[in-house]
Write an enzyme that holds these catalytic residues in place. Structure first.
Site, PDB file in Angstrom:
ATOM      1  N   ALA A 132       0.823  -1.217   0.000  1.00  0.00           N
ATOM      2  CA  ALA A 132       0.000   0.000   0.000  1.00  0.00           C
ATOM      3  C   ALA A 132       0.854   1.262   0.000  1.00  0.00           C
ATOM      4  O   ALA A 132       2.086   1.220   0.044  1.00  0.00           O
ATOM      5  CB  ALA A 132      -0.933  -0.027   1.202  1.00  0.00           C
ATOM      6  N   HIS A 133       0.167   2.393  -0.028  1.00  0.00           N
ATOM      7  CA  HIS A 133       0.827   3.696  -0.151  1.00  0.00           C
ATOM      8  C   HIS A 133       1.775   3.980   0.999  1.00  0.00           C
ATOM      9  O   HIS A 133       1.532   3.615   2.141  1.00  0.00           O
ATOM     10  CB  HIS A 133      -0.225   4.810  -0.240  1.00  0.00           C
ATOM     11  CG  HIS A 133      -1.104   4.918   0.979  1.00  0.00           C
ATOM     12  ND1 HIS A 133      -0.759   5.671   2.079  1.00  0.00           N
ATOM     13  CD2 HIS A 133      -2.311   4.364   1.254  1.00  0.00           C
ATOM     14  CE1 HIS A 133      -1.707   5.592   2.977  1.00  0.00           C
ATOM     15  NE2 HIS A 133      -2.668   4.800   2.511  1.00  0.00           N
ATOM     16  N   ASN A 134       2.904   4.594   0.670  1.00  0.00           N
ATOM     17  CA  ASN A 134       3.895   5.068   1.636  1.00  0.00           C
ATOM     18  C   ASN A 134       4.603   3.959   2.407  1.00  0.00           C
ATOM     19  O   ASN A 134       5.249   4.227   3.425  1.00  0.00           O
ATOM     20  CB  ASN A 134       3.288   6.077   2.619  1.00  0.00           C
ATOM     21  CG  ASN A 134       2.944   7.386   1.952  1.00  0.00           C
ATOM     22  OD1 ASN A 134       1.794   7.583   1.540  1.00  0.00           O
ATOM     23  ND2 ASN A 134       3.919   8.272   1.814  1.00  0.00           N
ATOM     24  N   SER A 181       1.853   2.808   4.959  1.00  0.00           N
ATOM     25  CA  SER A 181       2.936   3.332   5.805  1.00  0.00           C
ATOM     26  C   SER A 181       3.580   2.269   6.686  1.00  0.00           C
ATOM     27  O   SER A 181       4.067   2.563   7.784  1.00  0.00           O
ATOM     28  CB  SER A 181       2.423   4.496   6.676  1.00  0.00           C
ATOM     29  OG  SER A 181       1.955   5.554   5.864  1.00  0.00           O
TER      30      SER A 181
END
Length: 331
Positions: free
Chosen positions: A243-245, A263
């Site tokens: 997922a993102h980051n 994250s």
């Protein structure tokens, strides 16, 4: 078809040759499926018991196993049969499909794109504005690389893969079929009036290091801001979600159906088992292992092995499982 003698193969593996076979070897095969023209592999006592019934003329064997070769059969004893197997598979590995034209007539390549020497671009590919492809990059048919993306030397991207805008991909990477790099991260919040959801823009990108391999149908989402980062040498299986980051260190392994929520940070050399899930904003430190099917809700220390749902230190979880079985047996 290329064939090898047992001595040819041992010269590559540099193991201890026990016994002899005059049978030419034309490929590797599993113990139970092997014929007398095959070499096989024995990495544990479980499989050592099956050697007597196998038709294989030769086997690569861990040197801590007590196995006898038999008549017109040979063993090559090595420290690690799995690593030796990799060398033999490479020896018999057939060539990959070749793209005859440097750029297929049906491919669309923007006039501002920069293509390194020896690039190959297959049928129906799209290469967008200001894309930079390094030397020897191969895009198999139906690959899309969107604007301002950079791809390093000798990276191979298989059919159906999409690399979204502004992503950075290192050299010598392999992306298998239908990989998604740089799609929007999953960012939605309830609206002020509570009657719907507000999409949070995802304006970052994805940065992928060198020698990274990503399996079929896996996804690496772009960051909300800054970058989602995959470190050098990471190996990612099929059907994996990142997922993102997220930030992955060097040489991490993620098995199929595993996933990182937003994250998550992985240190170097982290191993994530199949179908394991890591909660958002969690850190798994270098050298840690997450067992298959586990759900990680808290940070994991360096070198620690965790199991279960929610994941706990492996020894503690195993004790709990034993206690539950005893309770169920006695009740």
């Amino acid at each position: 078809m290329t064939t090898y003698t047992i001595n040819d193969i041992n010269n590559i593996l540099k193991g201890e040759l026990i016994g002899h076979t005059n049978q030419k070897i034309d490929g590797p095969e599993q113990l139970q499926n092997a014929e007398n023209n095959h070499i096989t592999f024995i990495g544990s006592k479980k499989y050592a018991k099956q050697w007597a019934d196998s038709k294989a003329c030769a086997a690569v064997v861990n040197d801590n196993l007590n196995v006898e070769p038999g008549e017109n059969r040979a063993l090559i004893k090595v420290k690690n049969a799995d690593l030796a197997m990799a060398k033999i598979l490479e020896l018999f590995n057939p060539p990959t499909p070749e793209l005859e034209a440097d750029i297929h007539p049906s491919a669309v390549v923007h006039k501002t794109a920069s293509l390194g020497k020896g690039c190959k671009i297959g049928a129906n590919c799209y290469v967008g504005k200001d894309v930079v492809l390094g030397k020897g990059v191969v895009l198999y048919p139906n690959v899309c690389v969107f604007d301002e993306t950079t791809i390093g030397d000798y990276t191979v991207i298989w059919s159906g893969t999409v690399v979204r805008e502004r992503c950075i991909v290192g050299s010598h990477c392999i992306f298998h079929t239908n990989v998604s790099i740089g799609a929007d991260g999953f960012g939605n919040r309830p609206s002020d009036d509570g009657r719907g959801l507000v999409k949070i823009p995802q304006i970052g990108n994805v940065i992928i290091g060198h020698y990274v391999e990503i399996g079929a149908n896996s996804c690496v989402d772009r960051a909300k801001f800054s970058s989602t980062i995959i470190g050098d040498g990471c190996k990612i299986d099929n059907l994996v979600q990142i997922a993102h980051n997220c930030v992955m260190g060097r040489s991490c392994i993620m098995a199929g159906h595993s996933g990182l929520a937003g994250s998550v940070t992985l240190g170097d050399g982290v191993i994530i088992g199949g179908s394991a899930s890591i909660k958002d904003h969690t850190t798994v430190e270098s050298g840690a292992t997450v067992g298959a099917g586990s759900g990680v809700m808290n940070n994991v220390k360096a070198g620690q092995t965790v199991l279960g749902y929610p994941a706990q230190e492996a020894r503690d979880m195993l004790k709990q499982w034993v206690a539950v079985r005893r309770f169920m047996k006695n009740n």
